[in-house]
Structure formats: C-alpha cells, structure tokens
Design a protein around this motif. Structure first.
Motif, PDB file in Angstrom:
ATOM      1  N   ALA A 142       1.210  -1.344  -0.100  1.00  0.00           N
ATOM      2  CA  ALA A 142      -0.036  -0.005   0.090  1.00  0.00           C
ATOM      3  C   ALA A 142       1.079   1.397  -0.433  1.00  0.00           C
ATOM      4  N   ILE A 143       2.239   1.360  -0.355  1.00  0.00           N
ATOM      5  CA  ILE A 143       2.987   2.545  -0.149  1.00  0.00           C
ATOM      6  C   ILE A 143       2.718   3.081  -1.159  1.00  0.00           C
ATOM      7  N   ALA A 144       2.606   3.795  -1.096  1.00  0.00           N
ATOM      8  CA  ALA A 144       2.203   4.676  -2.506  1.00  0.00           C
ATOM      9  C   ALA A 144       3.429   6.185  -3.342  1.00  0.00           C
ATOM     10  N   ASN A 145       3.477   6.121  -2.263  1.00  0.00           N
ATOM     11  CA  ASN A 145       4.748   7.790  -2.419  1.00  0.00           C
ATOM     12  C   ASN A 145       6.191   7.869  -1.478  1.00  0.00           C
ATOM     13  N   TYR A 146       6.093   8.723  -0.710  1.00  0.00           N
ATOM     14  CA  TYR A 146       7.648   8.898   0.286  1.00  0.00           C
ATOM     15  C   TYR A 146       7.184   9.069   1.682  1.00  0.00           C
ATOM     16  N   ASP A 147       6.279  10.015   1.547  1.00  0.00           N
ATOM     17  CA  ASP A 147       5.244  10.292   2.712  1.00  0.00           C
ATOM     18  C   ASP A 147       5.024   8.644   3.610  1.00  0.00           C
ATOM     19  N   ASP A 148       4.286   7.554   2.837  1.00  0.00           N
ATOM     20  CA  ASP A 148       3.769   6.879   2.906  1.00  0.00           C
ATOM     21  C   ASP A 148       5.227   6.256   3.423  1.00  0.00           C
ATOM     22  N   LEU A 149       6.446   6.211   2.917  1.00  0.00           N
ATOM     23  CA  LEU A 149       7.685   5.272   3.563  1.00  0.00           C
ATOM     24  C   LEU A 149       7.758   5.713   4.335  1.00  0.00           C
ATOM     25  N   ALA A 150       8.310   7.314   5.186  1.00  0.00           N
ATOM     26  CA  ALA A 150       8.572   7.380   5.979  1.00  0.00           C
ATOM     27  C   ALA A 150       7.557   6.675   7.518  1.00  0.00           C
ATOM     28  N   VAL A 151       6.196   6.440   6.894  1.00  0.00           N
ATOM     29  CA  VAL A 151       5.214   6.159   8.161  1.00  0.00           C
ATOM     30  C   VAL A 151       6.018   4.901   8.265  1.00  0.00           C
ATOM     31  N   ASN A 258      24.676  13.682  19.044  1.00  0.00           N
ATOM     32  CA  ASN A 258      24.250  15.078  17.992  1.00  0.00           C
ATOM     33  C   ASN A 258      22.625  15.097  18.062  1.00  0.00           C
ATOM     34  N   LYS A 259      22.020  15.740  19.542  1.00  0.00           N
ATOM     35  CA  LYS A 259      21.188  16.396  19.995  1.00  0.00           C
ATOM     36  C   LYS A 259      20.321  17.639  18.445  1.00  0.00           C
ATOM     37  N   VAL A 260      19.708  16.961  18.260  1.00  0.00           N
ATOM     38  CA  VAL A 260      18.918  17.915  16.616  1.00  0.00           C
ATOM     39  C   VAL A 260      17.749  18.514  17.045  1.00  0.00           C
ATOM     40  N   PRO A 261      17.335  19.630  17.416  1.00  0.00           N
ATOM     41  CA  PRO A 261      15.996  19.992  17.656  1.00  0.00           C
ATOM     42  C   PRO A 261      15.314  19.411  16.071  1.00  0.00           C
ATOM     43  N   ARG A 262      13.690  19.056  16.991  1.00  0.00           N
ATOM     44  CA  ARG A 262      12.720  18.853  15.580  1.00  0.00           C
ATOM     45  C   ARG A 262      12.731  19.548  14.616  1.00  0.00           C
ATOM     46  N   GLU A 263      12.630  21.455  14.932  1.00  0.00           N
ATOM     47  CA  GLU A 263      12.342  22.138  13.578  1.00  0.00           C
ATOM     48  C   GLU A 263      14.022  21.772  13.070  1.00  0.00           C
ATOM     49  N   ASP A 264      14.779  21.247  13.045  1.00  0.00           N
ATOM     50  CA  ASP A 264      15.980  21.387  12.134  1.00  0.00           C
ATOM     51  C   ASP A 264      16.344  19.982  11.969  1.00  0.00           C
ATOM     52  N   LEU A 265      15.136  18.978  12.367  1.00  0.00           N
ATOM     53  CA  LEU A 265      15.729  17.453  10.997  1.00  0.00           C
ATOM     54  C   LEU A 265      15.718  17.966   9.762  1.00  0.00           C
ATOM     55  N   ALA A 266      14.955  18.578   9.451  1.00  0.00           N
ATOM     56  CA  ALA A 266      15.068  18.715   7.935  1.00  0.00           C
ATOM     57  C   ALA A 266      15.908  18.908   7.093  1.00  0.00           C
ATOM     58  N   GLN A 267      16.616  19.732   8.372  1.00  0.00           N
ATOM     59  CA  GLN A 267      18.537  20.082   7.809  1.00  0.00           C
ATOM     60  C   GLN A 267      19.424  18.575   7.721  1.00  0.00           C
ATOM     61  N   ILE A 268      18.514  17.232   8.340  1.00  0.00           N
ATOM     62  CA  ILE A 268      19.658  16.451   7.859  1.00  0.00           C
ATOM     63  C   ILE A 268      19.394  16.083   7.081  1.00  0.00           C
ATOM     64  N   MET A 269      17.410  15.742   6.793  1.00  0.00           N
ATOM     65  CA  MET A 269      17.135  14.953   6.407  1.00  0.00           C
ATOM     66  C   MET A 269      16.140  15.945   4.669  1.00  0.00           C
ATOM     67  N   ALA A 270      16.307  16.343   4.533  1.00  0.00           N
ATOM     68  CA  ALA A 270      15.228  17.437   3.922  1.00  0.00           C
ATOM     69  C   ALA A 270      14.229  16.779   2.947  1.00  0.00           C
ATOM     70  N   ASP A 271      13.953  15.684   2.155  1.00  0.00           N
ATOM     71  CA  ASP A 271      13.575  15.008   1.513  1.00  0.00           C
ATOM     72  C   ASP A 271      12.121  14.155   2.628  1.00  0.00           C
ATOM     73  N   PHE A 272      12.859  14.223   3.511  1.00  0.00           N
ATOM     74  CA  PHE A 272      12.040  12.373   4.714  1.00  0.00           C
ATOM     75  C   PHE A 272      10.779  13.259   5.727  1.00  0.00           C
ATOM     76  N   ASN A 273       9.932  13.168   5.089  1.00  0.00           N
ATOM     77  CA  ASN A 273       8.833  13.101   5.860  1.00  0.00           C
ATOM     78  C   ASN A 273       8.468  13.937   7.371  1.00  0.00           C
ATOM     79  N   TRP A 274       9.793  14.025   8.333  1.00  0.00           N
ATOM     80  CA  TRP A 274       9.751  13.641   9.950  1.00  0.00           C
ATOM     81  C   TRP A 274       8.551  13.843  10.424  1.00  0.00           C
ATOM     82  N   SER A 275       7.433  14.752   9.937  1.00  0.00           N
ATOM     83  CA  SER A 275       6.321  14.950  10.675  1.00  0.00           C
ATOM     84  C   SER A 275       5.435  13.314  11.100  1.00  0.00           C
ATOM     85  N   ALA A 276       5.797  13.015   9.520  1.00  0.00           N
ATOM     86  CA  ALA A 276       4.765  11.850   9.740  1.00  0.00           C
ATOM     87  C   ALA A 276       5.827  10.034  10.199  1.00  0.00           C
TER      88      ALA A 276
END
Length: 685
Positions: A142-151, A258-276
C-alpha cells in the motif's frame, strides 16, 4: 562481558542506583570460615610441558584444547557455551513445569508455558505458512509515495524490523536522569559494512550465498522473481553500507551525541517526512532527537529519494520476511539457519528445538523464569561473597588510581569521584519486570512475539519524559555474562555467571580473583576505557580530563592498539586493535586490579601454595581458564569482523604479558615469546 551502549537501539533502557564506598583504610578481611578450600584450578586441562611465557593460554588450557570437539550444532565449545547449556537445562525445567500445567489465563505460568508451547508447535506454524505476515505485506504493497514510506519505517521499527535507520530509547548522555530518543544506522543483511566490499574469495563466497539465501526465502514465501528481488535488495543494501559509519568510529561517544531540535531535522534529511515518521512513532511532541551518525543520515536522504517506491517495497518485503525467519515454517526456519548460522558461524546443524524455545522464553519473559531460577540456583551466601569481592576490587582500583604516576591530581580527583559513584548490581533485580500487559496464546507464536515487541515499545513511550527507572536490568538473572552502563555508571553481574570457573564458593580466593575478580575489574574498567572515560561519575557525557592527561591516556591506549593489531588470527586476518580497544583495556585493567585486590585481601600474610601453585600463579591461571574455548573458523572470522572483544587466546596472552606479576610468578625470561620489556608493557589503570 558486555559494554552497553545504544548500538542496536532495540529500545534499550538502563538503570542507575547511588553507590556508597567505605573509607580507604584496609581491605576487607578474607572469609576464613569455609573449610578445606580447593585451588579451583582445572589441572587436568593444563599442558605444563608448555612454557607459560611462550603461550600462557596453551599452558592453562592446552590439554583440554587438544581433545575438545565442537558439537555439530555449535560453532564453538568451551566455558561460556557449557555454562549457557547448563543454564538452559535449568530454565527448561522451570518452563516445562508451566508448559505441562493448567494455569489461570494471564498468570506468569500460563504465559511462560503457552509461549514455549507455541514455539514448539511446528505443525501449526507449518500449516499457517506465511499467512501471519500477509497483513505486513499488505502494508508494504500500500506504500504509494515517500510520505507513506516514512510512516512505514516507523511502523516496522516498533517491531524491531531492520530498517535503514532505527529509532530507540536510551538514557540521555547529557542528562542521565531522563530518557532520550536516538537514531542508529541500519538496513544491512550482512553482519557489517565490510562484508559488502572485501575482495577476498571468502567474502565473495558469502555474498554469493547471501544472494542465494534471499532468493530461496522469496521462493519459500511464494513470491515470484526471487533472483531479481535479491539483486535489487543487495544493490540497495550495498548503497547503505557504503555510507555506514565504520564500526571503529562508533566508539566515539562524543561524536555520536548530536541532539537535533525537531525543527532542524529537515536540515539532516530535507526530503524525509519527519512529521509523519514521528507521529507514527508516537513521539510527535518530542523536542528533538539524537542523530548518532549525522553523515549517514544525510546520505540516506539521497538514497531514499533516488530509489523507486517499487524497489523499496521489495527491500521492505525482505526485511519483514528476514526478521521473522525463525518464526514461520520449518522450511523457512531451516533456510534462515543455513545462511545466518551455518554459512556465517559454521555450525553444521540446528540446536535442538527445545533449546531454541528456551531462548525465546528467556528473550521474551526472561525475568519471570529468572525469579524462579534465582530461588533455586543462587544462594544468599553467594551474593554476600560476591559483594565482598566487588568491594575489594573497588578498593584496589581506588588505590591504583591514587598511585598512578602519569596522571595529574586534578584528573585523579575526577576519576576517584567517578569510582566512588559506581553502582554494583549482583545476582538479580530488586524489582521484577511487569508483563501484565502482554497477551500470550498457545496457538499463536508469531502473534506472541509481535505483541511482546509492541508492548515493550509502548512501555518505553509511556515513560518518555519521566525520571529514569534506576532499578531495571538489561540481562536476565540466568544470563552468563556481565555488563557496564556508562550513563548509569553501574556494573551488573547476573546470577548465571556466578559459578565455576568464574566464581567457586568452594575454592580459595586466588582463583576467584583471577576469574570473577577479573570480570568485576573488567566491568569497572569500562568506566575508564576509551568510551567510558568520556562520562563522569554522574553519567554525564563531559570532558573531565586535563589536556595533558588526555594526551597521555591516548598515547598509552595507542600502544595497546598496536599490540593487538599485531596478533594474527589466521594467515590473512589480524585482530582489529582499534575496534577491540575498549575490551582490551577492560581485560588489562581487570586482571591488573584483580591481582592488586587479591594481594590486599591477604592483609600482609603469605598466600598458601595449593596444588603446587602460589597465590599469584593461581590468580593468573584463574584468569586464563575462564577463556578456555575452541571455535570454528567461520565463527572466528565473523567475530574478528564484528565483535569488539578480541579472540579468547589473545584475551589471555595479550593481557598477561602486560601484567608485571606474570613475569615474576612464572619466571618469564627475555627469550620467551610473550616477553615484553618493562617499558613496552602497557599500564593505564
């Protein structure tokens, strides 16, 4: 002996209790109430025709090694495997009492019995085939896209499936009274990144067999195009392996935190849906994560986005199938064994099914059976005598630190403060784990293991944000091992290891100092090794060293690295001195301090000569005989590549040659093979 750190991040949790130490005046008096104590030495295993200065391991264990036969269902034989088998024998009796009884639903006995019976019921497992995994395969399809993949990564991580990165809970290195969530690199089906790139024939053969294994597993699961799937999976794993942090670098605790604030996680993996991902993981309110391998995660971002969803689905199908390789049919179980144990470890046949079933119960409901094991096999007087030994080892360590000539008073003060705060745990926990939330069914082995993982995951989520539970243990009482936890500054000795040849209630103290005493010293030593020494007495990751002392420490440890780098396991394979450094420091400090503690325990009296051996000789022999063992080549090669411990023979010979008493006790001269000039002998602690 283990040094616990978040290497696998299988939602590990560790505990800490405040430790009190007596005044540094005199050693505790040796217990003289036990009559006619033996030497504790297995003289029948010794080859006294060998010069101990040439090969101390052969001198201590040679006759045993000459006749040792490795059973078909094992990859090694020796002290450790013998004691583990004995522990399993005892646990089997406990389990079968539950398995054959009629107990109330939800009771500990019902859970133990039904879990064991569900494992042993291969008829039901064969009839179900891969049906238990169909819901998982449906999620993957059922994984249809990269957001689903992150989940899905978060979903699979809850069950401990081998995803490209793991998320787990551990004590916070900077605030050890609280919990932190850490990531750790993952996704490989071979034991280490090096397996994907070595060009020798043995490595190429393992890779070929791994590809065939994947294909076989796909065929057994009823999938088509297994060969094509294997190629896709291997290609993706190789890309992950290429950017994995080398194992030697994973010992650097400072670099890993390396503690990374939640809002800065996108700086590590910009294309990954961290919120999901975080929402599915159940930690969407967390303020940040510790990203242990920053460069790996940055590279993973590109690998994820450059790999098609179809290829990810193939990869994830494999991870679900492989994770459950021993939980499905007899054919799949055998195929899983054929590669991961036969090919990689060299065992010729599987262990008896009941032994594997005991392992399952130990791994799932370990403290339930552990409570009964302790009552039957660990007398109170053993704990009392063990506490006596621990106290003397800590005293000896204190005096050794005070006497160090290479360390400044400023660093000594910090080291002594850390030592004073060590927490020893002996035998079994004061508070037992609660398994009341776990449902176990007699006809649902797959579901039992799945539910156990999810219950453990939820329990960890529930305590996130709470004060660290300092009563928990990370090993069951029946385990043959010991460990040290840096952020909790605790040394832990389960009841299982507290038996001969490690610990003999009927033996003179000398052999016990060489056996369990060296183990105690080893675990204390982890607090002062290359990784443990970056934590202070309160378990806080901080630098408590002066620059000059840190430099001298590195100089001395590098000399130990060079020694172990020179040890040849096979013609084409040497010990990895850098990767094994922490354990080698533990062994050297452990034996050195055990010897010092033994001398203190004599309180100025001369040691007896027993079985023709002096006290110092018995300490050294006691150390050598706990490493008695024989290994298949396949296992030994894998251990050299993946295990931070040196092979047993070098744990013996590599350690004793740095201990001054070895030379005086056995009259080791300059022409002996193990001889090191005094200035070449490494002394750290």
């Amino acid at each position: 002996m283990n040094y616990i750190k978040p290497v696998s991040l299988s939602l590990m949790t560790i505990a800490l209790v405040a430790c009190s130490n007596g005044e540094d005046t005199t050693a505790n008096e040796t217990d003289t109430t036990l009559p006619e104590l033996s030497s504790g030495i297995y003289t029948e295993y010794m080859d006294t025709s060998v010069n101990p200065g040439d090969d101390f391991n052969q001198y201590v264990n040679g006759k045993w090694m000459a006749t040792a036969t490795i059973p078909e269902d094992k990859s090694s034989v020796g002290v450790w495997s013998t004691l583990r088998d004995a522990s399993q024998d005892n646990v089997k009796i406990i389990i079968e009492e539950s398995a054959k009884g009629d107990f109330a639903p939800g009771s500990d006995q019902q859970k133990v019995g039904d879990l064991y019976n569900s494992y042993m019921d291969m008829k039901t497992r064969d009839a179900l085939s891969v049906k238990p995994l169909q819901p998982e395969f449906g999620k993957i399809s059922a994984i249809a896209n990269y957001d689903d993949l992150a989940v899905y990564f978060a979903t699979a991580n809850k069950r401990g499936y081998n995803m490209p990165f793991a998320l787990g809970q551990y004590v916070d290195f900077k605030e050890p009274d609280t919990y932190m969530m850490y990531t750790w690199q993952g996704g490989l089906g071979l034991p280490d990144r090096e397996y994907y790139f070595k060009e020798d024939d043995k490595s190429a053969d393992i890779r070929d067999k791994y590809l065939q294994h994947i294909e076989n597993m796909f065929d057994l699961a009823g999938f088509n195009a297994g060969k094509q799937a294997a190629a896709t999976i291997y290609d993706l794993e190789q890309k992950l392996a290429k950017v994995h942090m080398e194992k030697e670098k994973t010992r650097d605790m400072v670099a890993l935190y390396n503690k990374v604030p939640r809002e800065d996680l996108a700086q590590i993996m910009a294309d990954f849906n961290w919120s999901a991902f975080l929402q599915e993981a159940g930690i969407d309110t967390i303020d940040g994560l510790v990203i242990t391998q920053i460069d790996y995660m940055k590279a993973l971002n590109g690998i994820i986005s450059q790999t098609s969803i179809a290829d990810w689905q193939t990869f994830l199908t494999w991870k679900a199938l492989s994770a459950n390789g021993s939980r499905l049919t007899s054919a799949i179980d055998k195929e899983n064994f054929d590669f991961y144990t036969k090919t990689l470890w060299g065992a010729k046949q599987q262990r008896p099914m009941w032994r594997r079933g005991v392992n399952v119960v130990n791994g799932t409901l370990g403290e339930v059976v552990g409570k009964v094991y302790v009552a039957r096999h660990f007398p109170p007087e053993a704990k009392a005598r063990m506490q006596h030994l621990v106290d003397n080892l800590i005293l000896a360590y204190r005096r050794s630190i005070q006497d160090l000539t290479w360390m400044t008073p400023e660093t000594k003060e910090q080291a002594l403060d850390k030592l004073s705060k060590f927490t020893p745990k002996i035998g079994y926990p004061d508070k037992w784990k609660d398994y009341s939330d776990l449902e176990i069914k007699a006809d649902d082995y797959f579901g039992n293991i799945e539910r156990a993982a999810l219950v453990q995951y939820q329990q960890n989520l529930d305590r996130q944000g709470r004060v660290v539970d300092k009563s928990e243990w990370q090993m069951n009482p029946q385990t043959i091992n010991a460990y040290y936890n840096p952020p909790l500054n605790e040394i832990v000795f389960p009841a299982g290891i507290l038996q001969p040849p490690f610990f003999d209630m009927n033996a003179d103290d000398a052999v016990n100092y060489g056996g369990i005493g060296a183990v105690i010293g080893h675990e204390i030593g982890h607090g002062f090794d290359d990784a443990g020494s970056t934590f202070d007495g309160d378990g806080v990751l901080r630098n408590w060293w002066t620059p000059a002392d840190k430099e001298e420490f590195k100089k001395r440890t590098q000399a130990l690295v060079a020694q172990y780098d020179s040890y040849q396991v096979f013609d084409d394979l040497n010990v990895n001195g850098t990767f094994t450094l922490g354990e080698n420091i533990g062994d050297l400090g452990g034996l050195s301090i055990a010897m010092k503690a033994y001398k203190l325990s004599l309180i100025g009296e001369d040691a007896q000569v027993i079985d023709g051996f002096t006290g110092e000789q018995r300490v050294l022999i006691g150390f050598g005989q706990i490493w008695r063992g024989s290994y298949r080549e396949e296992l030994l090669r894998q251990l050299v590549g993946t295990d931070p411990h040196s092979p047993a023979q070098f744990r013996v010979n590599g350690t004793v040659r740095n201990v001054p008493e070895f030379y005086s006790a056995f009259a080791v001269e300059k022409d002996a093979k193990l001889y090191l000039a005094p200035e070449q002998r490494v002394k750290i602690w």
